[in-house]
Design a protein around this motif. Structure first.
Motif, short mmCIF file in Angstrom:
data_model
loop_
_atom_site.label_atom_id
_atom_site.label_comp_id
_atom_site.label_asym_id
_atom_site.label_seq_id
_atom_site.Cartn_x
_atom_site.Cartn_y
_atom_site.Cartn_z
N LEU A 1 0.83 -1.11 0.15
CA LEU A 1 -0.20 0.04 0.48
C LEU A 1 0.50 1.16 0.05
O LEU A 1 0.24 2.09 -1.53
N LEU A 2 2.17 0.86 1.08
CA LEU A 2 2.63 1.91 0.96
C LEU A 2 3.55 3.23 -0.64
O LEU A 2 2.72 3.96 -1.15
N ILE A 3 3.68 1.66 -1.43
CA ILE A 3 4.62 1.48 -2.52
C ILE A 3 3.26 2.00 -4.10
O ILE A 3 4.04 2.84 -4.20
N LEU A 4 1.68 1.51 -3.10
CA LEU A 4 1.14 2.33 -4.61
C LEU A 4 0.67 3.71 -4.37
O LEU A 4 0.73 4.52 -4.92
N LEU A 5 0.94 4.74 -3.10
CA LEU A 5 0.62 5.95 -3.11
C LEU A 5 2.08 6.65 -3.15
O LEU A 5 1.64 7.85 -4.21
N LEU A 6 2.69 5.84 -3.85
CA LEU A 6 3.91 6.98 -4.76
C LEU A 6 3.10 7.01 -6.45
O LEU A 6 4.43 6.88 -7.18
N GLY A 7 2.24 5.97 -6.40
CA GLY A 7 1.89 5.47 -8.36
C GLY A 7 2.74 4.03 -8.94
O GLY A 7 2.38 4.23 -10.15
#
Length: 325
Positions: free
Chosen positions: A277-283
């Motif tokens: 989820l954290l890396i998804l926030l980067l796009g």
């Protein structure tokens, strides 16, 4: 479900509390020296030096050389620090979804290595194995993902960052407070998870957990005793779940071979919910950073498990019987 003994409840609660404290103390003894060492190295420019070493490798995976600083921050510290560094560099670099996904894979597979490597070492995985598997695995999977995206011309649109970090104080006092909060959070997580595991065992749901993970454990060729370790690593990761992982390793219920294979698998694919989820926030693209990473980890460790078995059997006719126990 086992019957509840009310009279024995106070003694059980006391024993459970002492067990939580023992697990937590083992974790503190592992993590605290690693955190202090990383802070000391960083104050002498270790992150910048590592970034300089990693910069040439960025071209192999289709990333600008400056992005090496993001991965260096992840390797020495954690995902959150890497995300802050990425945000600071994002203004000067226009990256596509494919590129952010490749960077996400590098970060997810190889991060917090001083801390997580120390945990792995304590349960039997040597440092050189951890570094080769996680850094080598990160570069291999990132290069494969880059080639697939390039071949299909997929996910080439500009990445949209859905997260903006708060300004962070750089004083030593602020850093120390952050670490205290980290250890307090870990204590709460360990307490909650150990209580939950005991509750699941009392309710009989533990057997369902074994059944759900049995296909994965069969592919990895490890026994059902490794179920708890796998669940802890997949959900909490190697840092937050370190105390429980170490306790499981020291319990003697899991063979050395099974423990090493499981921890190596978790090195490639752990904390699948929060970190993803954290890396998804980067796009990034979910398919590559979650399913691609999980498939890669399963394939790599299945090959390693089979090679280990064949080597052991070749060296000793009775080895196969020993590994099956």
């Amino acid at each position: 479900m086992q019957p509840l003994d009310i009279k024995a409840l106070p003694q059980q609660l006391r024993s459970h509390s002492l067990e939580i404290l023992r697990v937590y103390w083992v974790l503190v003894k592992v993590m605290l020296p690693a955190i202090l060492l990383v802070k000391l190295l960083d104050s002498f420019g270790a992150t910048q030096w590592l970034s300089w070493l990693l910069s040439p490798l960025m071209e192999l995976v289709g990333l600008p050389a400056s992005i090496g600083l993001v991965w260096a921050a992840a390797i020495l510290t954690n995902l959150y620090t890497a995300m802050v560094v990425f945000y600071e560099l994002a203004g000067g670099e226009s990256l596509s979804v494919a590129q952010v996904s490749v960077l996400g894979i590098l970060i997810l597979v190889a991060h917090s290595l001083p801390t997580e490597g120390a945990v792995a070492k304590l349960v039997g995985v040597r440092w050189r194995v951890t570094l080769m598997l996680r850094i080598g695995g990160a570069l291999t999977l990132a290069a494969l993902t880059h080639q697939i995206y390039s071949w299909g011309n997929w996910q080439q649109q500009p990445a949209i960052m859905l997260w903006q970090p708060e300004a962070q104080a750089e004083s030593l006092a602020a850093w120390a407070i952050d670490q205290l909060w980290l250890f307090a959070t870990i204590f709460l997580i360990i307490s909650a998870l150990m209580t939950l595991l005991r509750l699941l065992r009392w309710l009989g749901i533990e057997k369902l957990m074994h059944w759900l993970l049995s296909p994965l454990l069969r592919v990895l060729q490890v026994g059902r005793e490794a179920t708890h370790v796998t669940i802890i690593g997949i959900t909490l990761g190697l840092s937050f779940g370190a105390g429980l992982l170490i306790a499981e390793a020291r319990s003697g219920e899991i063979s050395r071979r099974d423990m090493i294979l499981t921890i190596c698998f978790l090195g490639l694919a752990h904390s699948l919910i929060e970190d993803t989820l954290l890396i998804l926030l980067l796009g990034a693209d979910l398919y590559s950073i979650l399913w691609g990473r999980l498939a890669f980890a399963i394939v790599v460790m299945a090959v390693i498990a089979r090679c280990w078995r064949r080597t052991s059997v070749a060296e000793s006719p009775s080895a196969e019987r020993v590994l099956d126990q």
